[in-house]
Design a protein around this motif. Sequence first.
Motif, short mmCIF file in Angstrom:
data_model
loop_
_atom_site.label_atom_id
_atom_site.label_comp_id
_atom_site.label_asym_id
_atom_site.label_seq_id
_atom_site.Cartn_x
_atom_site.Cartn_y
_atom_site.Cartn_z
N ARG A 51 -31.14 23.68 -0.67
CA ARG A 51 -30.75 23.43 0.72
C ARG A 51 -29.43 24.11 1.08
NH1 ARG A 51 -31.92 17.95 -0.49
NH2 ARG A 51 -29.76 17.37 -0.02
N PHE A 52 -28.65 24.47 0.07
CA PHE A 52 -27.39 25.18 0.32
C PHE A 52 -27.41 26.50 -0.43
CE2 PHE A 52 -26.34 20.73 1.07
CZ PHE A 52 -25.63 20.81 2.25
N ILE A 53 -26.90 27.54 0.22
CA ILE A 53 -26.90 28.89 -0.34
C ILE A 53 -25.46 29.37 -0.42
CG2 ILE A 53 -27.86 31.20 -0.19
CD1 ILE A 53 -29.97 28.98 -0.27
N ALA A 54 -24.98 29.62 -1.62
CA ALA A 54 -23.64 30.21 -1.80
C ALA A 54 -23.79 31.73 -1.93
CB ALA A 54 -22.96 29.64 -3.04
N SER A 55 -22.81 32.43 -1.40
CA SER A 55 -22.82 33.89 -1.52
C SER A 55 -21.39 34.40 -1.57
CB SER A 55 -23.57 34.54 -0.35
OG SER A 55 -22.91 34.27 0.88
N THR A 56 -21.22 35.54 -2.20
CA THR A 56 -19.93 36.22 -2.26
C THR A 56 -20.14 37.67 -1.88
OG1 THR A 56 -20.20 36.77 -4.60
CG2 THR A 56 -19.09 34.70 -4.09
N GLY A 57 -19.04 38.33 -1.54
CA GLY A 57 -19.17 39.73 -1.14
C GLY A 57 -17.85 40.47 -1.19
N VAL A 58 -17.91 41.72 -0.78
CA VAL A 58 -16.73 42.58 -0.86
C VAL A 58 -15.70 42.23 0.19
CG1 VAL A 58 -18.06 44.47 -1.86
CG2 VAL A 58 -17.80 44.34 0.61
N ASP A 59 -16.02 41.36 1.17
CA ASP A 59 -15.03 40.95 2.15
C ASP A 59 -14.09 39.88 1.60
OD1 ASP A 59 -16.69 38.77 2.10
OD2 ASP A 59 -17.15 38.77 4.25
N GLY A 60 -14.33 39.44 0.35
CA GLY A 60 -13.44 38.51 -0.30
C GLY A 60 -13.68 37.05 0.00
N PHE A 61 -14.82 36.71 0.62
CA PHE A 61 -15.11 35.34 0.96
C PHE A 61 -16.19 34.74 0.07
CE2 PHE A 61 -12.93 36.32 4.86
CZ PHE A 61 -12.43 35.11 5.30
N LEU A 62 -16.03 33.46 -0.24
CA LEU A 62 -17.11 32.64 -0.79
C LEU A 62 -17.66 31.84 0.38
CD1 LEU A 62 -18.74 31.15 -3.05
CD2 LEU A 62 -16.80 29.58 -3.20
N ARG A 63 -18.94 32.00 0.67
CA ARG A 63 -19.56 31.33 1.81
C ARG A 63 -20.68 30.41 1.33
NH1 ARG A 63 -17.78 34.28 6.30
NH2 ARG A 63 -17.00 36.36 5.75
N VAL A 64 -20.84 29.30 2.04
CA VAL A 64 -21.95 28.39 1.80
C VAL A 64 -22.68 28.17 3.12
CG1 VAL A 64 -22.65 26.09 1.05
CG2 VAL A 64 -20.76 27.25 -0.12
N HIS A 65 -23.99 28.42 3.11
CA HIS A 65 -24.83 28.20 4.28
C HIS A 65 -25.81 27.07 4.03
CE1 HIS A 65 -23.48 32.32 5.27
NE2 HIS A 65 -23.82 32.05 6.51
N ALA A 66 -26.17 26.35 5.08
CA ALA A 66 -27.25 25.38 5.03
C ALA A 66 -28.54 26.11 5.33
CB ALA A 66 -27.02 24.26 6.04
N ALA A 67 -29.51 26.03 4.42
CA ALA A 67 -30.74 26.79 4.58
C ALA A 67 -31.57 26.30 5.76
CB ALA A 67 -31.58 26.72 3.30
N ALA A 68 -31.48 25.00 6.10
CA ALA A 68 -32.33 24.44 7.15
C ALA A 68 -32.04 25.05 8.51
CB ALA A 68 -32.17 22.92 7.20
N ASP A 69 -30.75 25.08 8.90
CA ASP A 69 -30.40 25.62 10.22
C ASP A 69 -29.71 26.97 10.14
OD1 ASP A 69 -27.91 24.93 9.25
OD2 ASP A 69 -27.59 23.29 10.66
#
Length: 225
Positions: free
Chosen positions: A174-192
């Motif tokens: 239900r939650f998706i973590a991602s990282t990238g070259v912009d230097g952020f750790l992001r967490v998204h809710a998959a439902a919305d």
Amino acid sequence: DAGTAALTLAGKLAALPSLTALATHAPTGRAAAVAAKGEVAVYDLGARGGHIFRGKGDKPDRLGLVHPPSSSSVVFLDALDPGGRVLATGTARGRVRLYDSRHGQRPAAFVDIGPKPVTALASPPTAGGACVWAGDASGLLRLVDLGTKRPEGVLKGATGGVACVAPHPGLGGRFIASTGVDGFLRVHAAADRKQAVALYMKQPAVAAHWAPAPPGSGSGPAAGD
């Protein structure tokens, strides 16, 4: 440090040249998928250490040309086969391929998601069908259904290439973590598909892993890189 256990080399194998990505098969612990600029292969990490599958490019097109695998990312799809015989790869030309070693070396399906290289793949823990989360070099992160052969919802926020995608293993993805070259750790809710967390890491973050929440901190998800 006398309290630190010594590390020893358990074994090694001669893999493909120009490696771009590696995925180990956690359920069995005996297989590793390797992506390279020219092809994709699965190796047996047991005593023999040889490759047990080597994928080819797509079938020849109408002009008789075969596009090489040129794989840039790889992931096992345990939801389709717990034995490590089904995997997905992303290519440098924005294509996600599905391989099933039980049915030949050619891709069983593919989906084109854009012109940029596919830089990160992850398998949703509970998604039905042949679905993968795919991030690309432009910062787009989306769910790709290789059964219907189309990309679905986009998770927005990243302003640079996606380096890692990590669905939460214990919350049904239900939650998706991602990282990238912009230097952020992001967490998204998959439902919305909304961004729940954006944590600046002060440098490009190349990996993320979900860890258990500390005792007494509640039952919410906690991600660490």
